[in-house]
Design a protein around this motif. Structure first.
Motif, mmCIF file in Angstrom:
data_model
loop_
_atom_site.group_PDB
_atom_site.id
_atom_site.type_symbol
_atom_site.label_atom_id
_atom_site.label_comp_id
_atom_site.label_asym_id
_atom_site.label_seq_id
_atom_site.Cartn_x
_atom_site.Cartn_y
_atom_site.Cartn_z
ATOM 1 N N PHE A 90 -0.245 7.493 0.742
ATOM 2 C CA PHE A 90 -1.790 7.103 -0.387
ATOM 3 C C PHE A 90 -3.241 7.440 0.875
ATOM 4 C CE2 PHE A 90 -1.124 5.573 -3.968
ATOM 5 C CZ PHE A 90 0.266 4.970 -4.097
ATOM 6 N N GLY A 105 -6.791 6.543 -3.369
ATOM 7 C CA GLY A 105 -6.478 7.928 -4.267
ATOM 8 C C GLY A 105 -5.217 7.618 -5.133
ATOM 9 N N PRO A 106 -4.538 8.193 -5.793
ATOM 10 C CA PRO A 106 -3.478 8.408 -6.589
ATOM 11 C C PRO A 106 -2.154 7.881 -6.396
ATOM 12 C CG PRO A 106 -4.429 10.457 -7.186
ATOM 13 C CD PRO A 106 -5.677 9.885 -5.942
ATOM 14 N N GLY A 107 -1.851 8.904 -4.797
ATOM 15 C CA GLY A 107 -1.084 9.079 -4.280
ATOM 16 C C GLY A 107 -0.239 10.093 -4.121
ATOM 17 N N ARG A 109 3.463 11.551 -4.501
ATOM 18 C CA ARG A 109 4.936 11.060 -4.244
ATOM 19 C C ARG A 109 6.100 12.585 -3.371
ATOM 20 N NH1 ARG A 109 8.747 7.315 -6.113
ATOM 21 N NH2 ARG A 109 6.468 6.447 -7.570
ATOM 22 N N GLN B 37 -1.703 -2.681 -8.841
ATOM 23 C CA GLN B 37 -1.400 -0.729 -9.131
ATOM 24 C C GLN B 37 -0.504 -1.066 -10.106
ATOM 25 O OE1 GLN B 37 1.809 0.542 -5.744
ATOM 26 N NE2 GLN B 37 1.314 2.071 -5.932
ATOM 27 N N TYR B 39 2.096 1.766 -12.272
ATOM 28 C CA TYR B 39 3.441 3.003 -12.333
ATOM 29 C C TYR B 39 3.368 3.795 -11.977
ATOM 30 C CZ TYR B 39 7.737 4.993 -10.953
ATOM 31 O OH TYR B 39 8.955 6.388 -11.238
ATOM 32 N N GLY B 40 3.519 4.569 -10.948
ATOM 33 C CA GLY B 40 2.598 5.611 -10.240
ATOM 34 C C GLY B 40 1.677 6.063 -10.123
ATOM 35 N N GLU B 41 0.400 5.752 -9.921
ATOM 36 C CA GLU B 41 -0.967 5.297 -9.708
ATOM 37 C C GLU B 41 -1.336 4.887 -8.681
ATOM 38 O OE1 GLU B 41 -1.508 4.949 -14.662
ATOM 39 O OE2 GLU B 41 -3.055 4.334 -12.646
ATOM 40 N N GLY B 42 -2.231 4.724 -8.282
ATOM 41 C CA GLY B 42 -3.011 4.306 -6.712
ATOM 42 C C GLY B 42 -3.547 3.148 -7.489
#
Lengths: 113, 110
Positions: A90, A105-107, A109, B37, B39-42
Motif C-alpha cells: 500500500f 491507495g487501493p493496494g 497484490r 478495509q 477485501y481487496g481494497e485500500g
C-alpha cells in the motif's frame, strides 16, 4: 478523481525477477509512504518520504528501493524477488510527517511464484 | 509482541446488534486512527483521535480515546452488512510513523 492511486493492482511474477510499483497522489501532500500487508493482514511501514527525501527506512532489505521523482510520486522497485515478498503493498500520503491523517491507495497484490 | 493490541481478532454479529472493538497500547498514543478495509481494497479513513477523553462519531460509528491515551474503542450501533470488513487501528507512538494493530475482522449476518 482518485486521491492516491497505485499501478498495477495485481502483479504475478517469478522468483528472481525485478518489478516496480508506482504510486501517485493528487492531494498536494508532502509526505508519502509504502506499507506491506502480509497474509495475516498485519500492516507495517516500509518507507516514508517527505519532500522527496527519505525519512523512514524500516530495516527493509536493500532489494527494495523507493524512488520519489517529485512530491506527488513514490515508486517502489524490488530486485531479485523472493517468495516471501508476496503481499499487498500500500502507498499512502499525508501532509505532515507526524500526527496527520494518512490516505491510502487501493493496494498492489504481489504474488511471487 | 505488537505495539498495538486489537481485540477481538474477529467478530460475527447479527444485523442490528451493537459491537465494540478495542485497541490498546502500553505507550502513550500521540494520535489514534481508525481505518476500515474491505477485501481487496485500500484502507478507508474513519476517524482520528488526539486528546485524552476525546470522542468522535460518524453515522453509526463512535470512537473514543481514554484519558490516559493508551486505549481506544470503536463502537458500532445497529450494525448493518455494509459495516462488514477489517477494522484497523493505527497510532503515532514514536512521533514520526504509524504502527498498526493486527486488525479485527467483522462479519455481519443478515
Amino acid at each position: 478523481d482518485t486521491a492516491v492511486s497505485q499501478t498495477p493492482k495485481y502483479l504475478v511474477t517469478q522468483m528472481g525477477n525485478d518489478k516496480s510499483i508506482k504510486c501517485e497522489q493528487n492531494l498536494g501532500h508532502d509526505t508519502m509512504y509504502w506499507y506491506k500487508q502480509d497474509s495475516k493482514k498485519f500492516l507495517k511501514i516500509m518507507f516514508s518520504y517527505n519532500n522527496k527525501e527519505l525519512i523512514i527506512n524500516e530495516t527493509v532489505p536493500n532489494r527494495f528501493s523507493p524512488k520519489s521523482p517529485d512530491k506527488a510520486h513514490l515508486n517502489l522497485h524490488i530486485n531479485s524477488l523472493e517468495l516471501g515478498d508476496s503481499a499487498v503493498y500500500f502507498c499512502a500520503s499525508s501532509q505532515w510527517v507526524a500526527q496527520d491523517t494518512q490516505y491510502f491507495g487501493p493496494g498492489t497484490r504481489l504474488t511471487v511464484l | 509482541s505488537q505495539e498495538l493490541e486489537q481485540s477481538p481478532q474477529s467478530l460475527i454479529v447479527q444485523e442490528g446488534k451493537n459491537l465494540t472493538i478495542n485497541c490498546t497500547s502500553s505507550k502513550t498514543l500521540y494520535g489514534l486512527y481508525w481505518y476500515k478495509q474491505k477485501y481487496g481494497e485500500g484502507l478507508i479513513f474513519l476517524m482520528m483521535l488526539q486528546k485524552g477523553g476525546e470522542e468522535k462519531s460518524h453515522e453509526k460509528i463512535t470512537a473514543k480515546l481514554d484519558e490516559k491515551k493508551q486505549q481506544s474503542s470503536l463502537h458500532i450501533t445497529a450494525s448493518q452488512p455494509s459495516h462488514a470488513g477489517i477494522y484497523l487501528c493505527g497510532a503515532d507512538i514514536s512521533g514520526n510513523k504509524l504502527v498498526f494493530g493486527a486488525g479485527t475482522i467483522l462479519r455481519v449476518k443478515s
